[in-house]
Design a protein around this motif. Structure first.
Motif, short mmCIF file in Angstrom:
data_model
loop_
_atom_site.label_atom_id
_atom_site.label_comp_id
_atom_site.label_asym_id
_atom_site.label_seq_id
_atom_site.Cartn_x
_atom_site.Cartn_y
_atom_site.Cartn_z
N PHE A 159 22.15 42.33 -65.19
CA PHE A 159 20.93 42.89 -65.78
C PHE A 159 20.28 41.87 -66.72
CE2 PHE A 159 18.45 45.38 -68.80
CZ PHE A 159 17.80 46.30 -67.98
N PHE A 320 16.59 52.39 -63.55
CA PHE A 320 16.75 50.93 -63.66
C PHE A 320 15.42 50.25 -63.96
CE2 PHE A 320 16.22 47.11 -60.89
CZ PHE A 320 16.81 46.20 -61.76
N LEU A 324 14.52 48.14 -67.21
CA LEU A 324 14.20 46.71 -67.05
C LEU A 324 12.90 46.34 -67.77
CD1 LEU A 324 14.88 44.01 -65.66
CD2 LEU A 324 13.50 44.76 -63.71
#
Ligand code: PFF
Length: 456
Positions: A159, A320, A324
């Motif tokens: 990530f 996600f 992000l």
């Protein structure tokens, strides 16, 4: 067709800024925290209070932070230095910039860990491990995942690498390009999830949980939760918006832009609630808070519904993306600071900042396994049962963010030269006067109340 030349250090349009700032605002906070605290605190009644808090604290600080950022035009430390030197103000004001750089790094250090979980769960969901699963299976999946230092570390690192890779490419080729792709995706996925929730037969129950105004459930705690969340969800107080604001072209009026961001952020939070709770109720599950809801309850719901494999995977993709685009904004203050003050290239400054943040994040990775019983500040009674992860969260959310927001509101309200301010904001006459009144009195008061309450 001839196009206006794009300045390398400025957003290419108002829309680009709105998407980047909304990307920062819409995050994990919207998807699990907002729907849950809303349901717990009286549904529609809480939404009204929350909107009031957004109006009194959220939007004013958002506007103030963008104005300060754009006037300074540099990283948060240099911006504060420049704006205060011009007026011979105390050097202590620079602490607002330093607090921002430190807090944004700290918040990313643990946010990236959870961002990593969301990635891991896209794959878990798609692999079918949750199909027809039981509560025991979903909770043991989650507990085993947390217990595996290697797994969490791997996903946390992937990530962070992704964040560094995108942000290192600069605000145009990196951030703008990513948010122009990801934000529409996020929105479409959210709508698809709401559509799916409508098929569960428990949609009205979800709507009721979120919107039915039960004023008897309003408590002081609920009020404070609304105020605290209004600040967290708009990413204000820690230099992130100041850094993004430093790239805002001069001709864009800030008040209208900030309203758009706040409206988008709130709509996405409400849509998330409409996507999540019908599934929870359709499966007779507990709408409980925190990681449990997202990583245990929802996989169980998806695992037992038609189309759950597909929609469950889509849900974690949504989570996600939200994480992000928020994470990308958190690295901006340190990246901009290293670039400008140390003369490093954009790529090197982002990489350096990212590696330091990744390293701090290891403490949070370990907080869920090897250090889960380690309470570094247990000798102080309020920190007794807090892991490294809990402590970082506590310091950022309860100290650095509110104090940063308070200082920014006071600075912009009382010290920033008024000349040109109505034009900056795009607010004139009475609306301008009302805004200044709120920013100078109500906003600081609101933040102080929450801050003191949370400390006590
Ligand atoms: N606004 C983000 C959320 O709601 O999840 C969290 C956040 C992003 C906080 C960026 C602070 C920040 F600087």
């Amino acid at each position: 067709m001839s196009q206006a030349p794009i300045h390398p250090k400025l957003w290419s349009s108002r829309l680009a800024f709105i998407l980047a700032a909304t990307g920062s605002a819409v995050g994990l906070g919207n998807i699990w925290k907002f729907p849950y605290i809303t349901g717990e605190n009286g549904g529609g009644a809480f939404v009204l209070i929350y909107l009031l808090c957004i109006a009194i604290v959220g939007v004013p600080v958002l506007i103030a932070e963008i104005v300060v950022g754009r006037r300074g035009g540099k990283n948060p430390v240099a911006t504060m230095q420049e704006l205060t030197e011009q007026q011979g103000l105390s050097k202590a004001w620079r602490l607002v910039g330093w607090n921002g750089i430190a807090a944004s790094c700290l918040v990313l250090s643990f946010y990236a860990v959870i961002g990593g979980w969301s990635m891991a769960y896209i794959i878990k969901m798609a692999s079918g491990v949750f199909t027809s699963s039981t509560p025991e299976v979903t909770s043991s999946q989650f507990n085993n995942f947390l217990a595996s230092t290697g797994d969490i570390l791997l996903w946390h690192s992937i990530f962070m690498l992704l964040v560094i890779f995108i942000v290192a490419r600069g605000i145009h080729a990196g951030v703008e390009k990513a948010v122009k792709l990801l934000m529409p995706m996020l929105f479409v996925l959210l709508l698809v999830m709401v559509g799916y929730a409508m098929t569960t037969g428990k949609f009205t129950e979800g709507v009721k949980f979120l919107f039915y105004p039960d004023f008897s459930k309003i408590t002081t705690e609920g009020f404070l939760a609304a105020l605290g969340h209004a600040a967290f969800t708009l990413s204000i107080g820690i230099g992130v918006i100041m850094a993004y604001g430093s790239y805002l072209p001069k001709n864009i009026s800030i008040a209208r832009t900030a309203f758009s961001i706040a409206i988008l952020d709130t709509s996405m939070a409400l849509l998330a609630g409409l996507a999540i709770f019908p599934l929870v109720f359709a499966n007779n599950l507990e709408p409980s808070a925190g990681p449990g809801l997202i990583f245990v309850t929802l996989p169980l719901a998806f695992g037992n519904m038609t189309g759950g494999l597909l929609f469950g995977t889509a849900f974690f993709a949504l989570l996600f993306i939200a994480a992000l685009t928020s994470a990308m904004s958190m690295i901006e203050p340190v990246s901009e600071w290293l670039e400008e003050s140390k003369g490093l290239s954009r790529a090197k400054s982002t990489l350096l900042g990212g590696v330091v943040i990744w390293f701090i994040g290891l403490g949070s990775v370990l907080s869920f396994n090897l250090w889960s019983q380690a309470y570094p500040l247990s000798f102080i009674s309020i920190f007794e049962k807090k892991t490294f992860f809990d402590l970082v969260d506590f310091f950022v959310s309860n100290l650095m963010m509110p104090l940063g927001g308070l200082a920014i509101a006071i600075f912009a309200g009382w010290y920033l030269p008024r000349k040109g301010l109505p034009e900056d904001l795009g607010l004139f006459n009475l609306p301008f006067k009302i805004f200044m009144f709120v920013l100078r009195y109500l906003t600081p008061l609101g933040i102080l109340v929450v801050f003191l309450y949370n400390l006590i």
